[in-house]
Design a protein around this motif. Structure first.
Motif, short mmCIF file in Angstrom:
data_model
loop_
_atom_site.label_atom_id
_atom_site.label_comp_id
_atom_site.label_asym_id
_atom_site.label_seq_id
_atom_site.Cartn_x
_atom_site.Cartn_y
_atom_site.Cartn_z
N TRP A 205 0.83 -1.20 0.00
CA TRP A 205 0.00 0.00 0.00
C TRP A 205 0.87 1.25 0.00
CZ3 TRP A 205 -4.00 -1.41 4.37
CH2 TRP A 205 -4.88 -2.37 3.88
N PHE A 206 0.24 2.37 -0.37
CA PHE A 206 0.92 3.66 -0.30
C PHE A 206 -0.03 4.66 0.34
CE2 PHE A 206 2.46 7.76 -1.69
CZ PHE A 206 3.83 7.62 -1.63
N LEU A 207 0.25 4.99 1.60
CA LEU A 207 -0.54 5.97 2.33
C LEU A 207 0.41 6.96 2.99
CD1 LEU A 207 -3.38 3.84 3.96
CD2 LEU A 207 -3.70 5.82 2.48
N THR A 208 1.24 7.57 2.17
CA THR A 208 2.26 8.51 2.65
C THR A 208 2.07 9.85 1.95
OG1 THR A 208 3.81 6.69 2.98
CG2 THR A 208 4.73 8.90 2.91
N ALA A 209 2.14 10.92 2.74
CA ALA A 209 1.97 12.26 2.19
C ALA A 209 3.08 13.16 2.72
CB ALA A 209 0.61 12.84 2.57
N ASP A 210 3.81 13.79 1.80
CA ASP A 210 4.87 14.71 2.20
C ASP A 210 4.28 16.02 2.68
OD1 ASP A 210 6.69 12.82 1.42
OD2 ASP A 210 6.93 13.66 -0.60
N GLY A 211 4.99 16.64 3.63
CA GLY A 211 4.53 17.92 4.16
C GLY A 211 4.85 19.08 3.24
N GLU A 212 4.24 20.22 3.52
CA GLU A 212 4.43 21.42 2.70
C GLU A 212 4.26 22.64 3.60
OE1 GLU A 212 2.78 23.27 -1.54
OE2 GLU A 212 1.85 21.50 -0.64
N THR A 221 -2.53 16.86 1.96
CA THR A 221 -3.04 15.55 1.57
C THR A 221 -3.60 14.80 2.78
OG1 THR A 221 -1.39 15.49 -0.18
CG2 THR A 221 -2.51 13.42 0.36
N ILE A 222 -2.77 14.59 3.80
CA ILE A 222 -3.22 14.02 5.08
C ILE A 222 -3.10 15.14 6.10
CG2 ILE A 222 -2.85 12.24 6.83
CD1 ILE A 222 -1.62 10.48 4.71
N ARG A 223 -4.21 15.73 6.45
CA ARG A 223 -4.22 16.91 7.32
C ARG A 223 -4.61 16.49 8.73
NH1 ARG A 223 -8.21 21.28 5.32
NH2 ARG A 223 -6.61 21.51 3.69
N VAL A 224 -3.79 16.89 9.69
CA VAL A 224 -4.07 16.62 11.09
C VAL A 224 -4.10 17.95 11.83
CG1 VAL A 224 -3.37 15.32 13.15
CG2 VAL A 224 -2.84 14.42 10.87
N THR A 225 -5.22 18.25 12.46
CA THR A 225 -5.37 19.50 13.18
C THR A 225 -4.68 19.42 14.55
OG1 THR A 225 -7.45 18.79 14.19
CG2 THR A 225 -7.57 19.88 12.03
N PRO A 226 -4.43 20.55 15.21
CA PRO A 226 -3.79 20.50 16.53
C PRO A 226 -4.57 19.69 17.56
CG PRO A 226 -3.68 22.72 15.63
CD PRO A 226 -4.55 21.93 14.71
N ASP A 227 -5.90 19.58 17.42
CA ASP A 227 -6.66 18.77 18.37
C ASP A 227 -6.75 17.30 17.97
OD1 ASP A 227 -8.27 19.03 16.20
OD2 ASP A 227 -10.02 19.78 17.28
N GLY A 228 -6.03 16.89 16.88
CA GLY A 228 -5.92 15.49 16.53
C GLY A 228 -6.88 14.99 15.47
N TYR A 276 3.20 12.57 6.90
CA TYR A 276 2.41 11.55 7.61
C TYR A 276 2.42 10.25 6.82
CZ TYR A 276 0.58 15.46 10.35
OH TYR A 276 0.47 16.55 11.16
N ARG A 277 2.29 9.16 7.57
CA ARG A 277 2.18 7.83 6.97
C ARG A 277 1.21 7.00 7.79
NH1 ARG A 277 5.16 2.99 8.22
NH2 ARG A 277 4.87 1.42 6.59
N ILE A 278 0.22 6.42 7.12
CA ILE A 278 -0.76 5.56 7.78
C ILE A 278 -0.46 4.12 7.38
CG2 ILE A 278 -3.22 5.02 8.02
CD1 ILE A 278 -3.85 7.89 7.26
#
Length: 542
Positions: A205-212, A221-228, A276-278
């Motif tokens: 699988w490929f569930l990896t997103a580079d930051g920007e 692409t994979i966004r995580v807010t400060p509250d999780g 991030y990577r899931i």
């Protein structure tokens, strides 16, 4: 002791090892619904198929790869997913191809070392004994014949790998070659076909997103807010699975990152890049989210500043770490310490054993108040080849079992967090000279000093700029060496500290002729080449 007629290897200077350039933390995705897992599996499988196709195309390009071919691959992937997904896939492909090229180069070096050793041993008469540091001929004609055949095999393999490297061809298995080979040995791996199939598909699988940096929360692409809260930008063909605006899917699970959570939260709040990577652990059935980011270049503490408070010399072995504290003058302080670990079993167990041993080492180092650890800059590339040590299988297993690269990488990461520096020294003669000059003097009635603890003292002294071998003035009675090992240490600036002193013709003492006796090497030559006026008394903590 080293042969007086054989020159010593040049010893490199100690240096301060820089800290890690990146950080990675992990948290578990708890409470995922059936729909959440369905979406994650669909996205991972779809992007994994695109990543496989892109890597196959990169391998076909070989050395003809350029920015234009990279841009063309990214355009094709963008039409089937999105521009950011395409950027992550092509970047991952480029890194994997570069890693494969480096592994190919290391394989060539290993083959070269084996071929050179085989040719050397085959050129010697059968049964001839080896000299110091060089193996001799083979024991029998049967072994000689067997090794000559192996030489032909290695030469053929070397030519094949060299041709592949010159053509830019690499061999990579997405999912891992070890896992692929388990398909034919399921009973040995203790897996069923269904278990292997699930692990194989998950690993591809490929569930990896580079930051920007500059984008919202550092990743679009994979966004995580400060509250999780976690949301994923779905590829174009899977946009129908979205449960939020703009083709995004929001997971029910939330993360907090207990380890380094504040540092991660500061980055996402400031919209700085976070990758991030899931991934799914098929054995436990648990989903995890990894967050990683690069760190700015941390200031490197000068070597002289780290030496002021003394160091802890650490000798790495296959089953334990031997450590001893030394003050700024190079004198051992207190008693040696031993930190055991067991590197048998699966990889998670081995990794946990290393972490536990290093944690205990760093806790003790902080209690002692030192500012740095001294380790050897080890490289066993030539020593692990089976051609050099031949029948000494246990020795080869011992050398191969020392976790130099893993231990060094984890030690640097943990020392950076504990604000403890790391000084790397040349490993030449540390074990030999440590046992010869420090094991016996540091042994007492209530304490038996091991060779590894003595090696730790030698490593620490080299890191502090002091020499290891105890080159001293004669005893008080006369100029002979009848009283045994001397007990006075010269100053660090004395010339010739790590080499043999040349012998001077003529009578040296009343009772022993030049070049004879227990210490044939002239240990007084340094007195004729700029010895300081006085010596420093060596203090041994017994």
């Amino acid at each position: 002791m080293a042969d007086e007629h054989r020159p010593l290897r040049e010893i490199a200077r100690p240096f301060v090892v820089g800290g890690p350039s990146g950080v990675s933390v992990r948290d578990r995705l708890k409470g995922l619904t059936v729909e959440d897992e369905k979406v994650l599996r669909a996205v991972g499988a779809y992007m994994g198929s695109l990543a496989s196709r892109d890597f196959a195309r990169r391998v076909r390009d070989g050395l003809d790869h350029s920015t234009d071919t990279w841009a063309a691959r990214k355009r094709d992937l963008t039409a089937e997913s999105s521009s950011r997904w395409a950027g992550s896939v092509t970047a991952s492909t480029h890194d994997q191809w570069g890693l494969s090229r480096r592994a190919q180069h290391a394989h060539l070096q290993s083959l070269d070392a084996g071929i050179r050793m085989l040719r050397h041993r085959l050129s010697l008469p059968v049964g001839e004994k080896g000299s110091r540091g060089r193996p001799g001929g083979y024991r029998s004609k049967h072994e000689w014949l067997h090794k000559s055949r192996r030489l032909a095999i290695l030469e053929d393999r070397h030519e094949q790998v060299r041709a592949e490297r010159e053509a830019g061809k690499v061999s990579v298995v997405r999912g891992g070659r070890r896992l692929l080979n388990q398909r034919h040995h399921l009973s040995v791996a203790d897996k069923t076909l269904a278990q292997w199939r699930a692990e194989w598909e998950t690993s591809r699988w490929f569930l990896t997103a580079d930051g920007e940096s500059g984008k919202r929360f550092g990743n679009e692409t994979i966004r995580v807010t400060p509250d999780g809260e976690i949301s994923i930008k779905l590829p174009v063909p899977l946009a129908g699975l979205a449960n939020a605006k703009h083709g995004r899917y929001v997971l029910v699970a939330k993360v907090s990152f207990p380890h380094r959570g504040e540092e991660w939260r500061d980055r996402v709040t400031g919209n700085r890049a976070v990758a991030y990577r899931i991934h799914l652990d098929t054995v436990s059935g648990r989903w995890y989210l990894d967050a990683s980011w690069t760190r700015k270049n941390l200031p490197v503490v000068p070597l002289n500043a780290l030496r002021t408070g003394g160091v802890v010399g650490v000798d790495m072995n296959a089953d334990h770490l031997a450590a001893w504290q030394l003050d700024a003058h190079g004198n051992p302080v207190g008693a040696p310490r031993r930190f055991d670990y067991d590197l048998t079993g699966p990889a998670p167990h081995r990794d946990a054993q290393l972490r536990h041993a290093l944690t205990r080492l760093l806790h003790w180092a902080k209690v002692t108040g030192v500012q740095a650890l001294a380790i050897e800059d080890l490289d066993f590339t030539d020593s692990t080849t089976r051609e050099k040590h031949g029948r000494r299988k246990r020795f080869r297993q011992l050398v191969s079992g020392i976790p130099t690269s893993k231990l060094r990488a984890r030690l640097l990461s943990m020392c950076a967090e504990a604000n403890i520096g790391v000084i790397a020294v040349d490993p030449a003669y540390t074990s030999r000279w440590g046992a010869e000059h420090w094991q016996k003097p540091l042994t007492a009635i209530h304490r038996k000093t091991s060779r590894h603890a003595a090696a730790a003292v030698a490593i620490g002294r080299r890191a502090l700029g002091h020499r290891i071998r105890r080159r001293t003035a004669p005893p008080r009675d006369d100029q002979s060496d009848r009283r045994g090992h001397r007990t006075v240490q010269a100053r660090p600036g004395t010339r010739g500290s790590e080499g043999h002193c040349p012998r001077v013709p003529g009578p040296r003492t009343r009772s022993v002729r030049a070049g004879h006796g227990q210490n044939a090497v002239d240990q007084d030559a340094q007195d004729r080449s700029g010895r300081p006026a006085e010596y420093v008394q060596l203090i041994l903590s017994l």
